[in-house]
Design an enzyme around this catalytic site. Sequence first.
Site, PDB file in Angstrom:
ATOM      1  N   TYR A 145      62.233  32.521  -6.068  1.00 12.72           N
ATOM      2  CA  TYR A 145      62.183  31.274  -5.788  1.00 12.72           C
ATOM      3  C   TYR A 145      60.727  30.911  -5.722  1.00 12.72           C
ATOM      4  O   TYR A 145      60.135  30.063  -6.332  1.00 12.72           O
ATOM      5  CB  TYR A 145      62.820  30.764  -4.580  1.00 12.72           C
ATOM      6  CG  TYR A 145      62.843  29.233  -4.193  1.00 12.72           C
ATOM      7  CD1 TYR A 145      63.607  28.379  -5.082  1.00 12.72           C
ATOM      8  CD2 TYR A 145      62.078  28.974  -3.128  1.00 12.72           C
ATOM      9  CE1 TYR A 145      63.505  27.189  -4.685  1.00 12.72           C
ATOM     10  CE2 TYR A 145      61.916  27.383  -2.844  1.00 12.72           C
ATOM     11  CZ  TYR A 145      62.591  26.529  -3.628  1.00 12.72           C
ATOM     12  OH  TYR A 145      62.746  25.217  -3.208  1.00 12.72           O
ATOM     13  N   GLY A 207      64.329  32.769  17.151  1.00 13.51           N
ATOM     14  CA  GLY A 207      64.568  31.179  17.144  1.00 13.51           C
ATOM     15  C   GLY A 207      63.513  30.389  17.253  1.00 13.51           C
ATOM     16  O   GLY A 207      63.219  29.411  17.304  1.00 13.51           O
ATOM     17  N   GLN A 275      56.033  30.364  10.405  1.00 17.05           N
ATOM     18  CA  GLN A 275      55.673  29.077  10.706  1.00 17.05           C
ATOM     19  C   GLN A 275      55.456  28.357   9.519  1.00 17.05           C
ATOM     20  O   GLN A 275      55.100  28.859   8.629  1.00 17.05           O
ATOM     21  CB  GLN A 275      54.640  28.881  11.648  1.00 17.05           C
ATOM     22  CG  GLN A 275      53.186  29.873  10.874  1.00 17.05           C
ATOM     23  CD  GLN A 275      52.030  29.889  11.661  1.00 17.05           C
ATOM     24  OE1 GLN A 275      52.060  29.615  12.783  1.00 17.05           O
ATOM     25  NE2 GLN A 275      51.004  30.609  11.047  1.00 17.05           N
ATOM     26  N   ARG A 276      55.578  27.005   9.606  1.00 13.58           N
ATOM     27  CA  ARG A 276      55.337  25.976   8.545  1.00 13.58           C
ATOM     28  C   ARG A 276      55.179  24.603   8.777  1.00 13.58           C
ATOM     29  O   ARG A 276      55.924  24.079   9.719  1.00 13.58           O
ATOM     30  CB  ARG A 276      56.587  26.008   7.654  1.00 13.58           C
ATOM     31  CG  ARG A 276      56.155  25.329   6.204  1.00 13.58           C
ATOM     32  CD  ARG A 276      57.615  25.411   5.376  1.00 13.58           C
ATOM     33  NE  ARG A 276      57.605  26.700   4.824  1.00 13.58           N
ATOM     34  CZ  ARG A 276      58.800  27.114   4.284  1.00 13.58           C
ATOM     35  NH1 ARG A 276      60.006  26.536   4.426  1.00 13.58           N
ATOM     36  NH2 ARG A 276      58.936  28.294   3.910  1.00 13.58           N
TER      37      ARG A 276
HETATM   38  P1  NAD Z   1      69.888  21.182  -4.605  1.00 17.41           P
HETATM   39  O1  NAD Z   1      70.476  22.285  -4.736  1.00 17.41           O
HETATM   40  O2  NAD Z   1      71.030  20.218  -3.892  1.00 17.41           O
HETATM   41  O3  NAD Z   1      69.602  20.296  -5.902  1.00 17.41           O
HETATM   42  C1  NAD Z   1      69.138  21.165  -6.881  1.00 17.41           C
HETATM   43  C2  NAD Z   1      70.115  20.635  -8.322  1.00 17.41           C
HETATM   44  O4  NAD Z   1      69.399  21.300  -9.492  1.00 17.41           O
HETATM   45  C3  NAD Z   1      71.352  20.621  -8.043  1.00 17.41           C
HETATM   46  O5  NAD Z   1      72.100  19.375  -8.455  1.00 17.41           O
HETATM   47  C4  NAD Z   1      71.968  22.010  -9.277  1.00 17.41           C
HETATM   48  O6  NAD Z   1      73.178  21.799  -9.682  1.00 17.41           O
HETATM   49  C5  NAD Z   1      70.686  21.632 -10.125  1.00 17.41           C
HETATM   50  N1  NAD Z   1      70.392  22.616 -11.186  1.00 17.41           N
HETATM   51  C6  NAD Z   1      70.340  24.151 -10.450  1.00 17.41           C
HETATM   52  N2  NAD Z   1      70.081  24.969 -11.623  1.00 17.41           N
HETATM   53  C7  NAD Z   1      70.183  24.196 -12.698  1.00 17.41           C
HETATM   54  C8  NAD Z   1      70.042  24.414 -14.102  1.00 17.41           C
HETATM   55  N3  NAD Z   1      69.795  25.687 -14.650  1.00 17.41           N
HETATM   56  N4  NAD Z   1      69.890  23.333 -14.813  1.00 17.41           N
HETATM   57  C9  NAD Z   1      70.241  21.828 -14.573  1.00 17.41           C
HETATM   58  N5  NAD Z   1      70.465  21.870 -13.264  1.00 17.41           N
HETATM   59  C10 NAD Z   1      70.439  22.740 -12.527  1.00 17.41           C
HETATM   60  O7  NAD Z   1      68.734  21.052  -3.849  1.00 17.41           O
HETATM   61  P2  NAD Z   1      67.649  20.103  -3.287  1.00 17.41           P
HETATM   62  O8  NAD Z   1      67.155  20.205  -1.669  1.00 17.41           O
HETATM   63  O9  NAD Z   1      68.125  18.756  -3.811  1.00 17.41           O
HETATM   64  O10 NAD Z   1      66.100  20.392  -4.241  1.00 17.41           O
HETATM   65  C11 NAD Z   1      65.838  19.912  -5.400  1.00 17.41           C
HETATM   66  C12 NAD Z   1      64.597  20.183  -5.902  1.00 17.41           C
HETATM   67  O11 NAD Z   1      63.447  20.019  -4.512  1.00 17.41           O
HETATM   68  C13 NAD Z   1      64.489  21.635  -6.021  1.00 17.41           C
HETATM   69  O12 NAD Z   1      63.753  21.899  -7.125  1.00 17.41           O
HETATM   70  C14 NAD Z   1      64.004  22.275  -4.979  1.00 17.41           C
HETATM   71  O13 NAD Z   1      63.151  23.688  -5.192  1.00 17.41           O
HETATM   72  C15 NAD Z   1      62.942  21.174  -4.352  1.00 17.41           C
HETATM   73  N6  NAD Z   1      62.524  21.376  -2.977  1.00 17.41           N
HETATM   74  C16 NAD Z   1      63.527  20.934  -1.949  1.00 17.41           C
HETATM   75  C17 NAD Z   1      63.293  21.348  -0.700  1.00 17.41           C
HETATM   76  C18 NAD Z   1      64.015  20.938   0.450  1.00 17.41           C
HETATM   77  O14 NAD Z   1      64.012  21.421   1.525  1.00 17.41           O
HETATM   78  N7  NAD Z   1      65.216  20.257   0.185  1.00 17.41           N
HETATM   79  C19 NAD Z   1      61.845  21.872  -0.149  1.00 17.41           C
HETATM   80  C20 NAD Z   1      61.100  22.108  -1.274  1.00 17.41           C
HETATM   81  C21 NAD Z   1      61.344  22.019  -2.559  1.00 17.41           C
HETATM   82  N1  UDP Z   2      67.982  29.834  10.182  1.00 17.20           N
HETATM   83  C1  UDP Z   2      68.795  29.975  11.229  1.00 17.20           C
HETATM   84  N2  UDP Z   2      69.865  29.808  11.292  1.00 17.20           N
HETATM   85  C2  UDP Z   2      70.823  29.525  10.252  1.00 17.20           C
HETATM   86  C3  UDP Z   2      70.044  29.360   9.147  1.00 17.20           C
HETATM   87  C4  UDP Z   2      68.929  29.464   8.889  1.00 17.20           C
HETATM   88  O1  UDP Z   2      68.145  30.434  12.302  1.00 17.20           O
HETATM   89  O2  UDP Z   2      71.966  29.286  10.220  1.00 17.20           O
HETATM   90  C5  UDP Z   2      66.598  29.925  10.263  1.00 17.20           C
HETATM   91  C6  UDP Z   2      66.003  30.644   8.996  1.00 17.20           C
HETATM   92  O3  UDP Z   2      66.014  31.894   9.253  1.00 17.20           O
HETATM   93  C7  UDP Z   2      64.573  30.086   8.958  1.00 17.20           C
HETATM   94  C8  UDP Z   2      64.827  28.519   9.208  1.00 17.20           C
HETATM   95  O4  UDP Z   2      66.015  28.532   9.878  1.00 17.20           O
HETATM   96  O5  UDP Z   2      63.681  30.630   9.657  1.00 17.20           O
HETATM   97  C9  UDP Z   2      64.776  27.891   7.996  1.00 17.20           C
HETATM   98  O6  UDP Z   2      65.784  28.243   7.186  1.00 17.20           O
HETATM   99  P1  UDP Z   2      66.299  27.336   5.922  1.00 17.20           P
HETATM  100  O7  UDP Z   2      67.103  28.160   5.092  1.00 17.20           O
HETATM  101  O8  UDP Z   2      66.740  26.207   6.051  1.00 17.20           O
HETATM  102  O9  UDP Z   2      64.921  27.132   4.872  1.00 17.20           O
HETATM  103  P2  UDP Z   2      63.484  27.964   4.735  1.00 17.20           P
HETATM  104  O10 UDP Z   2      63.599  29.410   5.309  1.00 17.20           O
HETATM  105  O11 UDP Z   2      63.767  28.202   3.138  1.00 17.20           O
HETATM  106  O12 UDP Z   2      62.601  26.951   5.085  1.00 17.20           O
END
Ligand code: NAD
Ligand code: UDP
Length: 316
Positions: A145, A207, A275-276
């Site tokens: 990713y 946590g 952290q983020r």
């Molecule tokens: P999501 O999984 O709900 O949405 C992703 C969508 O892309 C889904 O509808 C999935 O079916 C579609 N998809 C996946 N692979 C595909 C492919 N090969 N062809 C066509 N469609 C495809 O996730 P989301 O949270 O809605 O994320 C949307 C975008 O935002 C993503 O690119 C993700 O990386 C980015 N993003 C999300 C977050 C977050 O916290 N939600 C954070 C950072 C970036």
């Molecule tokens: N996490 C958790 N319990 C869960 C799912 C996730 O404690 O059931 C923690 C995970 O280890 C991470 C944070 O929550 O530290 C955020 O996880 P998430 O998968 O939502 O997003 P990302 O790690 O991609 O930011």
Amino acid sequence: MKNRVLVTGGAGFIGSHLCERLLNEGNEVICMDNYFTGSKENVVHLMDNPFFELIRHDVTHPYFVEVDQIYNLACPASPVHYQYNSIKTIKTSVMGAINMLGLAKRIKARILQASTSEVYGDPLVHPQTEDYWGNVNPIGIRSCYDEGKRCAESLFVNYHQQNNVDIRIIRIFNTYGPRMNPNDGRVVSNFIVQALKGEDITIFGDGKQTRSFQFVDDLVEGMIRMMNNDDFTGPVNVGNPNEFTMLELAQNVIDLTNSKSKLVYLPLPADDPLQRQPDITLAKEKLNNWQPQVQLKEGLKHTIAYFDELLKKGYE
Ligand code: NAD
Ligand code: UDP
């Protein structure tokens, strides 16, 4: 009619909110998705709108359509889903970017990439500013990713420099809200579903790791402002700087649901960032003073109401 807009990944969590907002603003929307993590359910309420089209297509294959703008969101976003088929995740990010950039070049559309805070990896600079290059393990379990998204950013910048493609890049920080997939393992959906069902709340590690949670409406506002900004390509952080430990998040969810769930501690997954927090100075400056409007408790209330309804409908 304002613009004709293509949203890849439009049937996903964020994509469905973006499609809805674009339609409400009088645009024509083409939503493309392969339904890996998204679903028709997420956009079924838009189907009656004659200016909405839903297309089943995989972004790793070329696609041709005449549009003014492209939002490239196609990519699974939760660790559970993006690690399920890690090679496909890389193909989706990289080949998807190449296909959509090629399309944008040919039809002269503006294209926005949904990049991520994950490009910063497990960050050594805190909070994260856009000029920080990140700390990513290129061979770790999150790399499909993180590196896929980093390569996509590189492709965007190179298509811009070499071919004059009109790009925009936003780095999205953890976003939550209604229509998150209840099974995708992300922390907000996990904790809410567990609390509503009275099941144990799964804390990974101690946590004390932190994330900064942004409500989806704030993100969509930032995305649209970025797309329609005429002289700034990014990258720009779009996130809510209010930072919480996972223990604090769990307590908020327990309080808001009046749940009797107990905390259980499970091992921390490899390479889980400690952290983020976004520095949003640049977003404020470039996106007409954009800043998040919805804080955690309020956003959680909306999200809890959504999952409550889903569970009442018999969703397992
Ligand atoms: P999501 O999984 O709900 O949405 C992703 C969508 O892309 C889904 O509808 C999935 O079916 C579609 N998809 C996946 N692979 C595909 C492919 N090969 N062809 C066509 N469609 C495809 O996730 P989301 O949270 O809605 O994320 C949307 C975008 O935002 C993503 O690119 C993700 O990386 C980015 N993003 C999300 C977050 C977050 O916290 N939600 C954070 C950072 C970036
Ligand atoms: N996490 C958790 N319990 C869960 C799912 C996730 O404690 O059931 C923690 C995970 O280890 C991470 C944070 O929550 O530290 C955020 O996880 P998430 O998968 O939502 O997003 P990302 O790690 O991609 O930011």
